[in-house]
Design an enzyme around this catalytic site. Structure first.
Site, mmCIF file in Angstrom:
data_model
loop_
_atom_site.group_PDB
_atom_site.id
_atom_site.type_symbol
_atom_site.label_atom_id
_atom_site.label_comp_id
_atom_site.label_asym_id
_atom_site.label_seq_id
_atom_site.Cartn_x
_atom_site.Cartn_y
_atom_site.Cartn_z
ATOM 1 N N ASP A 154 -11.342 2.899 3.813
ATOM 2 C CA ASP A 154 -11.937 1.384 3.917
ATOM 3 C C ASP A 154 -13.266 1.332 3.709
ATOM 4 O OD1 ASP A 154 -10.166 -0.560 3.980
ATOM 5 O OD2 ASP A 154 -9.782 -0.296 6.095
ATOM 6 N N LYS A 204 0.793 -1.238 -0.015
ATOM 7 C CA LYS A 204 -0.011 0.137 -0.143
ATOM 8 C C LYS A 204 0.903 1.065 0.023
ATOM 9 C CE LYS A 204 -4.087 -2.397 2.213
ATOM 10 N NZ LYS A 204 -4.468 -2.822 3.504
ATOM 11 N N GLN A 253 -5.059 -1.457 9.764
ATOM 12 C CA GLN A 253 -4.666 -2.684 8.938
ATOM 13 C C GLN A 253 -5.287 -3.647 9.876
ATOM 14 O OE1 GLN A 253 -3.658 -3.520 5.778
ATOM 15 N NE2 GLN A 253 -4.009 -5.485 5.912
HETATM 16 N N1 GUN Z 1 -6.848 -6.657 6.163
HETATM 17 C C1 GUN Z 1 -6.916 -7.651 5.031
HETATM 18 N N2 GUN Z 1 -7.619 -6.674 4.017
HETATM 19 C C2 GUN Z 1 -7.769 -5.443 4.501
HETATM 20 C C3 GUN Z 1 -8.696 -4.171 4.070
HETATM 21 O O1 GUN Z 1 -9.005 -4.294 2.888
HETATM 22 N N3 GUN Z 1 -8.607 -3.296 4.938
HETATM 23 C C4 GUN Z 1 -8.046 -3.433 6.129
HETATM 24 N N4 GUN Z 1 -8.123 -2.159 7.081
HETATM 25 N N5 GUN Z 1 -7.427 -4.328 6.526
HETATM 26 C C5 GUN Z 1 -7.349 -5.517 5.839
#
Ligand code: GUN
Length: 301
Positions: free
Chosen positions: A121, A54, A98
């Site tokens: 998100d 990311k 995350q």
């Molecule tokens: N962990 C796995 N996929 C995601 C996601 O799309 N967003 C977040 N915040 N954590 C994750």
């Protein structure tokens, strides 16, 4: 005839280029650099890989990336205090915490502490409610990626029969709501659904998000259906010499499905790469809204 392969890797690259163009425009015309803050608590190896990816893609798009890596033992109060700082930092337009979080933390409380306008998100309860009442919201990245691919392939989705298999808060439910907002006729199927092949057999659009390797068979599909496979399952397969290797497969049995479907996303290289591309797109949307600018229509809903 074999189905058209919907190449998510290629499409995600196009989305990232569009994001980079918008970043250039925001910088040159408004003097604004979009910023995304990603918070990682602990050392889960898969989460570390996601967060690194990311950060890298955020920088490649020309945005500012703020990474906050906190110790596994960090208290929930300390995490909430960091979120509060990020909520009030004008250089930060998007915040992502995350998941999963360490067991001593309340994930719902943490997500709902993020300012809804910065919740890239789309997990905050306010964004969930707004999406479900067709109001302007932040939309979860994976379903948004699926929708952008469906729109790219079909154009107008209105009136199509869509079946979403899976009812998770992160994929199934928001996906169904997005398709309903596009005027599809939507069915949500799940582990208790009776006669799943019959339900799927009526769908023009199938979105599979159940997390069961190769569960959906080609002969369940309506001829010409568009199949979006969100599943990423690691299975063990045996080599000719008896050794075992890991292979990534989706929730759909690709080999049988590509003979019946009109279009299908592969695994890997389908929906997967779209998730981070849509995270960047959501950061542009959040940044534009924070500055009273209309966000680009093709990068959101
Ligand atoms: N962990 C796995 N996929 C995601 C996601 O799309 N967003 C977040 N915040 N954590 C994750």
């Amino acid at each position: 005839m074999t189905a058209t392969r919907l190449d998510g890797k290629l499409f995600a690259g196009r989305v990232r280029e569009r994001v980079a163009d918008e970043v250039t425009k925001l910088k040159s015309e408004q003097g604004i650099t979009p910023g995304l803050a990603v918070v990682l608590v602990g050392e889960d190896p898969a989460s570390q890989v996601y967060v690194r990816s990311k950060g890298k893609q955020t920088i490649e798009a020309g945005m500012n990336s703020y990474e906050h890596k906190l110790d596994e033992q960090t208290s929930e109060a300390d995490l909430l205090s960091l979120i509060d700082r990020l909520n009030n930092d004008a250089a930060v337009h998007g915040i992502l915490v995350q998941l999963p979080l360490p067991k001593h933390m309340n994930e719902t409380a943490v997500i709902n502490a993020i300012a809804p306008a910065k919740d890239v998100d789309g997990f905050h309860i306010s964004n969930v409610g707004r999406l479900n009442t067709s109001q302007k919201s932040m939309v979860p990245c994976t379903p948004l990626g699926c929708l952008l691919m469906l729109r790219d392939h079909h154009g107008d989705l209105s009136g199509l029969n869509a079946v979403v298999i899976g009812r998770s808060n992160i994929v199934g439910k928001p996906m169904a709501q997005l398709l309903l907002n596009e005027s599809c006729t939507v069915t949500i199927a799940h582990s208790r659904t009776k006669d799943l092949p019959d339900v799927i057999g009526r769908a023009d659009i199938v979105v599979a998000a159940v997390g069961r390797p190769e569960m959906i068979q080609g002969d369940w599909l309506k001829k010409g259906a568009t199949v979006i496979d969100v599943g990423i399952n690691r299975i063990e397969v045996q080599n000719a010499d008896g050794t075992v290797k890991n292979r990534l497969v989706g929730d759909v049995d690709y080999a049988s499905a590509e003979k019946i479907a009109g279009a299908i996303t592969p695994v890997p290289g389908g929906v997967g790469p779209m998730t981070i591309a849509c995270l960047l797109a959501n950061t542009i949307t959040a940044c534009c809204r924070a500055n009273g600018i209309e966000p680009p229509k093709d990068l959101g809903v």
